[in-house]
Design a protein around this motif. Structure first.
Motif, PDB file in Angstrom:
ATOM      1  N   PRO A 191      42.004  35.598  42.142  1.00 15.08           N
ATOM      2  CA  PRO A 191      42.268  36.204  43.090  1.00 15.08           C
ATOM      3  C   PRO A 191      43.563  36.580  43.368  1.00 15.08           C
ATOM      4  CG  PRO A 191      42.005  33.780  43.340  1.00 15.08           C
ATOM      5  CD  PRO A 191      41.599  34.213  42.114  1.00 15.08           C
ATOM      6  N   GLY A 192      43.913  37.688  43.828  1.00 12.57           N
ATOM      7  CA  GLY A 192      45.487  37.991  44.380  1.00 12.57           C
ATOM      8  C   GLY A 192      46.125  38.977  43.261  1.00 12.57           C
ATOM      9  N   VAL A 193      45.738  39.094  41.887  1.00 10.91           N
ATOM     10  CA  VAL A 193      46.327  39.456  40.892  1.00 10.91           C
ATOM     11  C   VAL A 193      45.966  40.820  40.602  1.00 10.91           C
ATOM     12  CG1 VAL A 193      46.686  37.265  40.045  1.00 10.91           C
ATOM     13  CG2 VAL A 193      44.814  38.774  39.044  1.00 10.91           C
ATOM     14  N   GLY A 194      44.832  41.653  40.980  1.00 19.80           N
ATOM     15  CA  GLY A 194      44.251  42.816  40.480  1.00 19.80           C
ATOM     16  C   GLY A 194      45.152  44.066  41.022  1.00 19.80           C
ATOM     17  N   GLY A 195      45.530  43.798  42.320  1.00 21.14           N
ATOM     18  CA  GLY A 195      46.411  45.000  43.097  1.00 21.14           C
ATOM     19  C   GLY A 195      47.771  44.965  42.284  1.00 21.14           C
ATOM     20  N   PRO A 196      48.559  43.979  42.441  1.00 17.49           N
ATOM     21  CA  PRO A 196      50.008  43.920  42.083  1.00 17.49           C
ATOM     22  C   PRO A 196      49.725  44.312  40.650  1.00 17.49           C
ATOM     23  CG  PRO A 196      49.762  41.961  43.202  1.00 17.49           C
ATOM     24  CD  PRO A 196      48.427  42.751  43.079  1.00 17.49           C
ATOM     25  N   LEU A 197      49.100  43.724  39.671  1.00 18.15           N
ATOM     26  CA  LEU A 197      49.111  44.220  38.348  1.00 18.15           C
ATOM     27  C   LEU A 197      48.703  45.587  37.953  1.00 18.15           C
ATOM     28  CD1 LEU A 197      47.318  40.989  36.404  1.00 18.15           C
ATOM     29  CD2 LEU A 197      49.880  41.502  36.512  1.00 18.15           C
TER      30      LEU A 197
ATOM     31  N   GLU B 228      51.058  48.091  36.212  1.00 13.42           N
ATOM     32  CA  GLU B 228      50.379  48.803  34.864  1.00 13.42           C
ATOM     33  C   GLU B 228      50.614  50.445  35.153  1.00 13.42           C
ATOM     34  OE1 GLU B 228      46.109  49.484  32.536  1.00 13.42           O
ATOM     35  OE2 GLU B 228      46.200  48.285  34.301  1.00 13.42           O
ATOM     36  N   ASP B 229      50.370  51.030  36.361  1.00 14.75           N
ATOM     37  CA  ASP B 229      50.297  52.458  36.480  1.00 14.75           C
ATOM     38  C   ASP B 229      51.853  52.959  36.342  1.00 14.75           C
ATOM     39  OD1 ASP B 229      47.674  52.422  37.021  1.00 14.75           O
ATOM     40  OD2 ASP B 229      48.077  52.137  39.340  1.00 14.75           O
ATOM     41  N   LYS B 230      52.979  52.114  36.248  1.00 14.77           N
ATOM     42  CA  LYS B 230      54.466  52.639  36.330  1.00 14.77           C
ATOM     43  C   LYS B 230      54.592  52.835  34.676  1.00 14.77           C
ATOM     44  CE  LYS B 230      56.066  50.101  40.094  1.00 14.77           C
ATOM     45  NZ  LYS B 230      56.091  51.317  40.870  1.00 14.77           N
ATOM     46  N   HIS B 231      53.864  52.361  33.673  1.00 15.22           N
ATOM     47  CA  HIS B 231      53.857  52.776  32.412  1.00 15.22           C
ATOM     48  C   HIS B 231      55.218  52.102  31.785  1.00 15.22           C
ATOM     49  CE1 HIS B 231      50.107  54.345  32.563  1.00 15.22           C
ATOM     50  NE2 HIS B 231      50.507  55.328  33.242  1.00 15.22           N
ATOM     51  N   TRP B 232      55.899  51.232  32.361  1.00 11.50           N
ATOM     52  CA  TRP B 232      57.074  50.646  31.867  1.00 11.50           C
ATOM     53  C   TRP B 232      56.918  49.997  30.598  1.00 11.50           C
ATOM     54  CZ3 TRP B 232      58.688  47.883  37.051  1.00 11.50           C
ATOM     55  CH2 TRP B 232      59.163  48.906  38.023  1.00 11.50           C
ATOM     56  N   PHE B 233      57.918  50.033  29.766  1.00 10.42           N
ATOM     57  CA  PHE B 233      58.019  49.464  28.340  1.00 10.42           C
ATOM     58  C   PHE B 233      57.544  48.075  28.447  1.00 10.42           C
ATOM     59  CE2 PHE B 233      59.818  47.153  24.613  1.00 10.42           C
ATOM     60  CZ  PHE B 233      59.077  47.824  23.625  1.00 10.42           C
ATOM     61  N   LEU B 234      56.629  47.306  27.800  1.00 11.28           N
ATOM     62  CA  LEU B 234      56.099  46.093  27.633  1.00 11.28           C
ATOM     63  C   LEU B 234      55.721  45.482  29.006  1.00 11.28           C
ATOM     64  CD1 LEU B 234      55.844  43.847  25.557  1.00 11.28           C
ATOM     65  CD2 LEU B 234      58.225  42.898  26.046  1.00 11.28           C
ATOM     66  N   LEU B 235      56.512  45.521  30.247  1.00 11.20           N
ATOM     67  CA  LEU B 235      56.018  44.941  31.381  1.00 11.20           C
ATOM     68  C   LEU B 235      54.780  45.499  31.807  1.00 11.20           C
ATOM     69  CD1 LEU B 235      59.402  44.759  33.306  1.00 11.20           C
ATOM     70  CD2 LEU B 235      58.210  42.797  32.337  1.00 11.20           C
ATOM     71  N   SER B 236      54.508  47.005  31.765  1.00 15.50           N
ATOM     72  CA  SER B 236      53.277  47.395  32.245  1.00 15.50           C
ATOM     73  C   SER B 236      52.247  47.148  31.174  1.00 15.50           C
ATOM     74  CB  SER B 236      53.556  48.923  32.427  1.00 15.50           C
ATOM     75  OG  SER B 236      54.199  49.263  33.280  1.00 15.50           O
ATOM     76  N   ASP B 237      52.492  47.132  29.896  1.00 16.27           N
ATOM     77  CA  ASP B 237      51.675  46.762  28.926  1.00 16.27           C
ATOM     78  C   ASP B 237      51.273  45.217  29.154  1.00 16.27           C
ATOM     79  OD1 ASP B 237      51.959  48.994  27.100  1.00 16.27           O
ATOM     80  OD2 ASP B 237      53.764  48.419  27.144  1.00 16.27           O
TER      81      ASP B 237
ATOM     82  N   ALA C 208      50.955  43.778  31.947  1.00 13.42           N
ATOM     83  CA  ALA C 208      50.388  43.805  33.115  1.00 13.42           C
ATOM     84  C   ALA C 208      49.014  44.140  33.057  1.00 13.42           C
ATOM     85  CB  ALA C 208      50.862  44.612  34.277  1.00 13.42           C
ATOM     86  N   GLY C 209      48.711  45.356  32.010  1.00 17.30           N
ATOM     87  CA  GLY C 209      47.206  45.624  31.619  1.00 17.30           C
ATOM     88  C   GLY C 209      46.556  44.551  30.911  1.00 17.30           C
ATOM     89  N   LEU C 210      47.132  43.851  30.105  1.00 17.01           N
ATOM     90  CA  LEU C 210      46.356  42.742  29.508  1.00 17.01           C
ATOM     91  C   LEU C 210      46.263  41.838  30.446  1.00 17.01           C
ATOM     92  CD1 LEU C 210      46.066  41.686  26.531  1.00 17.01           C
ATOM     93  CD2 LEU C 210      48.131  40.407  26.607  1.00 17.01           C
ATOM     94  N   ALA C 211      46.827  41.270  31.200  1.00 18.18           N
ATOM     95  CA  ALA C 211      46.695  40.079  32.293  1.00 18.18           C
ATOM     96  C   ALA C 211      45.587  40.631  32.886  1.00 18.18           C
ATOM     97  CB  ALA C 211      47.965  39.833  32.724  1.00 18.18           C
ATOM     98  N   ARG C 212      45.577  41.812  33.372  1.00 15.13           N
ATOM     99  CA  ARG C 212      44.607  42.534  34.391  1.00 15.13           C
ATOM    100  C   ARG C 212      43.290  42.516  33.827  1.00 15.13           C
ATOM    101  NH1 ARG C 212      44.636  48.467  37.002  1.00 15.13           N
ATOM    102  NH2 ARG C 212      42.914  48.085  38.578  1.00 15.13           N
ATOM    103  N   GLY C 213      43.126  43.063  32.498  1.00 19.57           N
ATOM    104  CA  GLY C 213      42.033  43.248  31.522  1.00 19.57           C
ATOM    105  C   GLY C 213      41.257  41.744  31.417  1.00 19.57           C
ATOM    106  N   LEU C 214      42.225  40.618  31.204  1.00 19.60           N
ATOM    107  CA  LEU C 214      41.555  39.480  30.880  1.00 19.60           C
ATOM    108  C   LEU C 214      41.307  38.660  32.341  1.00 19.60           C
ATOM    109  CD1 LEU C 214      44.095  38.243  28.306  1.00 19.60           C
ATOM    110  CD2 LEU C 214      41.874  39.265  27.898  1.00 19.60           C
TER     111      LEU C 214
END
Length: 413
Positions: free
Chosen positions: A154-160, A164-173, A175-181
């Motif tokens: 709960p509470g992580v899908g939106g912020p992550l 992720e959509d910002k495509h920043w180096f490493l941070l967005s990646d 976020a994508g990893l954490a969101r997928g898991l």
């Protein structure tokens, strides 16, 4: 550290090529979904082979699991009954394999192949008996099946997702990893993931696991110490079949919404390859499963550009592998290699390094000269990955010493 290094390489690859699918949450989630059935087959193979029984019948046990899961779920209306039935049918396949190999002493490969031939025929016969005439079903498929509940942190899908959509180096990646898991995970996925550390604990941290592994290393020594070798082998192979059956249930009820003929599509064999790549250990097979699931996820999501970008990564990996094989040559003050004076092992290492350099250079040239890959190659990316990884990992593998050997009580005295 190795997995972290691979992730960082993928991040650089995403930035360099602009293919955001390489580390997206969708790719991570699909990797998890596609990796679970392969991982359960690999884990099943681990249990059997640690007890000294080669289980080439994982594919057939998975087929039993797909049909059993569909039967139990449809006629009870409960997904958990489908899980119970699928696991039971997979375990029955394991029991048959154990009976033939352990009790009757039939060659393990022959028994496994026979089981893989038997399972599709049994599934077709049972489908004709129970599914034919049901709404939306037939001799090759079941009716639609109930779903397992899904879980999200709960509470992580939106912020992550925003990060992720910002495509920043490493941070967005990350976020994508954490969101997928952590989002939209099937309850069966969580159970499957938990079984990997549980297997490690049971096999390497309990006396029961020690007895199982002793049967795969030296059953006669285990017998002399009072271990019931037949019982241990039967138990391990039945557990192996149950885990493969769980992978089959996942394919029928999570990866799809119904049982379909040929649904396993060779995943039992890929699971066997993942187990070998992992050197008959849970952590290694989990890494191998993730690799095969990842390549499959890219092609199933239509990320042909990302698959094309993997050519660059594979070429770099091959160059690194070549350097690793050549490192022992740099001793003293010269790096000159005298093939005549080198021993057979050293010459083999040099030839392997040379082959890796040639293939890596060819892949790099292919990447630079093209913008995409043919559809046929993209479709078979997981299978090509299986061959490549096994060829590179073959130097460090050590299977259980008594794996596949015929055992008879008392013959060791």
């Amino acid at each position: 550290m190795i997995l972290g290094g691979i992730f960082v390489v993928l991040v650089f690859l995403r930035v360099l090529t602009g293919e955001n699918a390489i580390t997206s949450s969708g790719t991570v989630g699909t990797t998890l979904a596609l990796g679970v059935p392969i991982g359960m087959a690999a884990l099943g193979g681990l249990w059997a082979e640690r007890a000294g029984v080669v289980n080439l019948g994982l594919e057939g046990m998975m087929i039993f699991g797909t049909w059993g899961g569909a039967y139990g779920a449809y006629f009870s209306g409960n997904a958990w009954m489908g899980l119970l039935m699928g696991v039971a049918m997979g375990a029955a396949g394991g029991l048959l394999h154990a009976l033939v190999t352990v009790t009757f002493g039939v060659d393990h490969i022959v028994s496994g192949v026979a089981l893989n031939i038997l399972a599709p025929g049994v599934a077709r016969y049972l489908s004709t008996m129970f599914f034919l005439g049901e709404p939306g079903a037939g001799a090759t498929q079941s009716p639609p099946l109930p779903d397992f509940p899904t879980v999200s942190l709960p509470g992580v899908g939106g912020p992550l997702g925003d990060l992720e959509d910002k495509h920043w180096f490493l941070l967005s990646d990350l976020a994508g990893l954490a969101r997928g898991l952590t989002t939209n995970l099937s309850a069966l996925t969580i159970i499957a993931l938990a079984l990997i550390p549980l297997t490690y604990y049971v096999l390497w941290r309990t006396s029961f696991g020690l007895r199982i592994r002793s049967c795969g290393e030296n059953p006669y020594a285990a017998e002399s110490l009072g271990v019931r070798v037949y019982t241990m082998k039967y138990t391990a192979v039945v557990i192996s079949g149950a885990l493969a059956g769980l992978g089959g249930v996942f394919l029928a009820m999570v990866g799809s919404s119904q049982y379909q003929e040929n649904q396993t599509n060779g995943r039992g064999y890929i699971g066997l390859a993942a187990m070998i790549f992992g050197n008959w250990r849970p952590g290694g097979l989990a890494a191998g499963t993730g690799l095969f699931g990842y390549t499959d996820a890219l092609q199933q999501r239509g990320a042909t550009g990302a698959v094309h970008a993997l050519l660059l990564m594979v070429s770099v990996v091959l160059f690194g592998y070549a350097m690793w094989r050549l490192v022992p040559a740099r001793r003293g003050v010269t790096a000159q290699v005298d093939l005549e004076a080198a021993g057979p092992r050293r010459r083999r290492q040099i030839y392997q390094a040379a082959a890796a350099i040639v293939v890596g250079a060819m892949l790099l040239a292919w990447y630079l000269a093209t913008d995409s890959l043919p559809k046929e190659i993209v479709t078979y990316t997981p299978h090509l990955t299986t061959l490549l990884v096994l060829s590179m990992a073959s130097q460090r593998l050590r299977m259980p010493a008594a794996n596949g050997l015929r055992y008879r009580r008392g013959e060791g005295h």
